[in-house]
Structures are given as structure tokens and as C-alpha cells.
Design a protein around this motif. Structure first.
Motif, short mmCIF file in Angstrom:
data_model
loop_
_atom_site.label_atom_id
_atom_site.label_comp_id
_atom_site.label_asym_id
_atom_site.label_seq_id
_atom_site.Cartn_x
_atom_site.Cartn_y
_atom_site.Cartn_z
N GLN A 122 10.74 5.27 -7.91
CA GLN A 122 9.02 5.17 -7.78
C GLN A 122 8.48 5.35 -5.85
N ARG A 123 8.06 6.12 -5.76
CA ARG A 123 7.11 6.41 -3.87
C ARG A 123 5.92 5.98 -4.03
N GLU A 124 5.73 5.37 -2.90
CA GLU A 124 4.45 5.65 -2.81
C GLU A 124 4.56 6.57 -1.58
N VAL A 125 3.04 7.47 -1.73
CA VAL A 125 2.83 8.70 -1.08
C VAL A 125 1.61 8.66 -0.65
N SER A 126 1.20 8.68 0.41
CA SER A 126 -0.15 9.18 0.79
C SER A 126 -0.47 10.65 0.66
N ARG A 202 -8.02 8.97 3.77
CA ARG A 202 -6.42 9.10 3.37
C ARG A 202 -6.28 8.04 2.66
N ARG A 203 -5.69 8.37 0.91
CA ARG A 203 -5.68 7.29 0.32
C ARG A 203 -3.61 6.99 -0.18
N SER A 204 -3.27 6.27 -0.68
CA SER A 204 -1.99 5.91 -0.99
C SER A 204 -1.79 5.47 -2.17
N LEU A 205 -0.68 6.01 -2.83
CA LEU A 205 -0.92 5.58 -4.36
C LEU A 205 0.72 5.75 -4.93
N LYS A 206 0.81 5.39 -5.73
CA LYS A 206 2.51 5.15 -7.08
C LYS A 206 2.92 5.96 -7.56
N VAL A 207 3.87 7.06 -6.68
CA VAL A 207 4.42 8.32 -8.24
C VAL A 207 5.72 7.56 -9.05
N ASP A 208 5.76 7.84 -10.23
CA ASP A 208 6.98 7.50 -10.74
C ASP A 208 7.80 8.86 -10.30
#
Length: 365
Positions: A122-126, A202-208
Motif C-alpha cells: 500500500q502506497r500513498e500517492v499525490s 494537490r491531494r493524497s490518496l492511498k493505493v493498494d
């Protein structure tokens, strides 16, 4: 025919906003619902036609270059639309169009390490994207205000136009130029979003990130893209992955490939070593008599597949290292071993393939 600029009462250098403002002013005065006279009806048609031409950059350019009836019945497509499109011949009106439109899709590229591909991560991307305006909450209006009915089309979003043709007078419906077909006008736009109902942020979201991905793999997140104008539904977000180079391991499908440098004595006598793999320690047994290019395969220590729960194998090629510098004692022992072995002297043998070809075939054959 009168000059379009004169019809609208603007100069040839007028901006689109000045043209729009002048048209709206004249349309309010000349619309048949306001002024039922025949003269006003004729002027309203001329004003509307002039606006249609000058509000379109391409048609305006052709008109300025002497195109004459730019935007008029210049081709079969225009004739067809005049006679059969937009509710022609008194057809039913479609009504005002909605301001709510679907947002655009977005694409971002994410670099991942090979070790993250083994099991997924799981990574957090911007992402820089359009989000709902927090000031007007998507309405496009300054707080405390709201859209008002267009006084040109009376909220219908369309206006009638009568066109003379070879077949007589034809009445067609066209989007209202004053409100752009919405049927309403935002007189006091939100200052935060300039009346669009959305702003960039600019927003961040978690990606599996799933296991087994490879460079070029794309993942779709529905509704993760840009919010639509005036709070319309979000588009989709597409994430494209690139797997970074690893100095120790490479991959062949779901198998991991690597090499081990083995000393000459370990290759002769055999040994067991414990090495660091991408997901922890792995025990490798090197059999006695190991030859350069021999391959050891360790089941289930490769990459977990993208659509399966099984893992590939870890395949390790042996690289036997011959010492280039010997101490006197080492040299004496090697000479003693040579006497004991009494091997044949070096000679030409049957040519099969190079070491690198042999290694390649073991890995990929």
C-alpha cells in the motif's frame, strides 16, 4: 448584408466578452416575447446570426478574412442541421442542458521497487487534480446567491430561429447564446473557483498496489479522477506502474533470477549458505562438484502472481570464482592436489556453447 460588428454595435477589435455582453443587451430588447413587432423580429434574427459567427473563433476568422456568410449555410452539414437538427420544423425542445458534467479522467505514473512487487504494497500517492470548491460547494455562485433564469430564452436554454430557404420559412431551435444553453445565468460567480464549481488542489490518496505487476501495468480507480464542473461526477483515475531496476535480482514472469559467486573450494566440496532475498533469509545448498552456470531453483520464493495466490521460483546461477593471487602455502597445496588428481592436460573438447549461452539457456530455456 449589414456588417456583423455593426449589427452588434461593437468594434472589430472587440473581445469575446464584449461581444457576448452586447448580444445579451440587444437580445433582451428584441426578443419576440418582449418586442412582438416584425422589425424587432428581423433584427433579433440578424443579431443572433451575427453573434453565432463572431462568438466562434474559426467562423470569426473566416468572416474577418472576407468569408462573407461565415457561419451561414456554407455546406451540406449546415444545411442538414438547419433543416433537420435542433428541433427543426417546430420539433420538440430538448430544454436547458445541465451544468453538471462528468469530470476528466486522470493518469499518474508510480515507481515501485522490485521487492514491493513480490507481495504487493500500500502506497500513498499525490495527485494534482480538480476538486469540489469548498466555498460554493459546486454551485459556482458566490455564497448567498443562486443562478437566475436567462431573460433571453426565459429559462428554456434554446431560442427559435426562422430561416428562409428554398422550401420556405423553417423554424429551428438553437442553444441560447446568452446562457450557453443552460437556461440560467450565474450573475455573481464564486470568487474562489471563478464560477466553475471546482478548484485545482494537490491531494493524497492511498493505493493498494497488487503483487505481480510489471512495468506498463495500469490500474483503474473508478471515481478517483477529477470532479466534474459544478459538482458533476468524478472521472476515473488510471495509475501506470514502472518497476525500478534492482542490482541483485531480475525477473522472468513470476520467477526471480540472480547469481551467486562461489569460491573454487566451495564449488569442489559443496556448502550451505544463508542469503538475504527480497522477502527475508533464504537457505541455499551448493552441492559438491558445482560447475559454472549450474542452476539452483528454490520453489515458492519468487513473485506472487497478479491474479493468483501461487508464487514463482527463485532461480540462482552459480558463478565459480577462480583465485588470481595465491600465497606460497596455497600454491603448494594446489600443486599437491594437481599431482594427486593426475587429470588430463588441457585439450580441445567438443564445442557446444559458451558459458553465457549456457547460462542464458538455463535461465530462459
Amino acid at each position: 448584408m449589414a456588417d456583423h460588428y455593426e449589427t452588434l454595435g461593437v468594434s472589430r477589435e472587440a473581445s469575446l466578452e464584449e461581444i457576448k455582453k452586447s448580444y445579451r443587451k440587444l437580445a433582451r430588447q428584441l426578443h419576440p416575447d418582449v418586442n412582438p413587432s416584425e422589425e424587432a423580429a428581423e433584427r433579433f434574427k440578424d443579431v443572433t446570426h451575427a453573434y453565432d459567427v463572431l462568438s466562434d473563433p474559426e467562423q470569426r476568422q473566416r468572416y474577418d478574412m472576407g468569408g462573407g456568410q461565415a457561419g451561414g449555410m456554407g455546406g451540406f452539414g449546415d444545411i442538414f442541421e438547419t433543416f433537420f437538427g435542433g428541433g427543426g420544423f417546430g420539433g420538440a425542445s430538448r430544454g436547458p442542458r445541465s451544468r453538471h458534467e462528468r469530470g476528466e479522467d486522470a493518469l499518474i505514473r508510480v515507481d515501485v521497487k522490485l521487492e514491493e512487487v513480490v507481495f504487493g504494497v500500500q502506497r500513498e500517492v499525490s495527485i494534482n487534480t480538480a476538486v469540489l470548491c469548498g466555498t460554493c460547494e459546486g454551485s459556482g455562485c458566490q455564497p448567498g446567491t443562486h443562478p437566475v433564469n436567462c431573460d433571453v430564452c426565459r429559462g428554456q436554454g434554446q431560442v427559435q430561429r426562422e430561416v428562409r430557404s428554398l422550401f420556405g420559412n423553417v423554424v429551428t431551435m438553437h442553444p441560447c447564446g446568452s446562457c450557453q444553453g443552460y437556461g440560467s445565468v450565474i450573475e455573481t460567480p464564486c470568487t474562489q473557483c471563478a464560477g466553475k464549481g471546482r478548484v485545482r488542489e494537490r491531494r493524497s490518496l492511498k493505493v493498494d498496489i497488487p503483487s505481480g505487476i510489471d512495468t506498463g501495468t495500469r490500474m483503474q480507480m473508478r471515481g478517483g479522477g477529477e470532479v466534474g464542473p459544478f459538482g458533476g461526477p468524478n472521472g476515473d483515475l488510471f495509475i501506470e506502474f514502472r518497476v525500478e531496476h534492482d542490482d541483485t535480482f531480475s525477473r522472468d514472469g513470476n520467477d526471480l533470477l540472480s547469481t551467486i559467486k562461489v569460491s573454487m573450494t566451495d564449488a569442489i566440496l559443496g556448502t550451505e549458505v544463508e542469503l538475504d532475498s527480497l522477502d527475508g533469509k533464504v537457505s541455499v545448498e551448493i552441492p559438491a562438484g558445482t560447475q559454472p552456470g549450474d542452476l539452483i531453483s528454490i520453489k515458492g520464493r519468487g513473485i506472487q502472481g497478479l491474479r493468483t495466490n501461487t508464487r514463482g521460483d527463485l532461480k540462482i546461477a552459480m558463478q565459480v570464482v577462480t583465485p588470481t593471487k595465491l600465497s606460497g602455502k596455497e600454491r603448494a597445496l594446489i600443486e599437491q592436489l594437481a599431482q594427486l588428481r593426475s587429470d588430463d592436460a588441457p585439450h580441445f573438447g567438443e564445442f557446444k556453447q559458451s558459458f553465457f549461452g549456457k547460462l542464458r539457456d538455463r535461465f530462459f530455456g
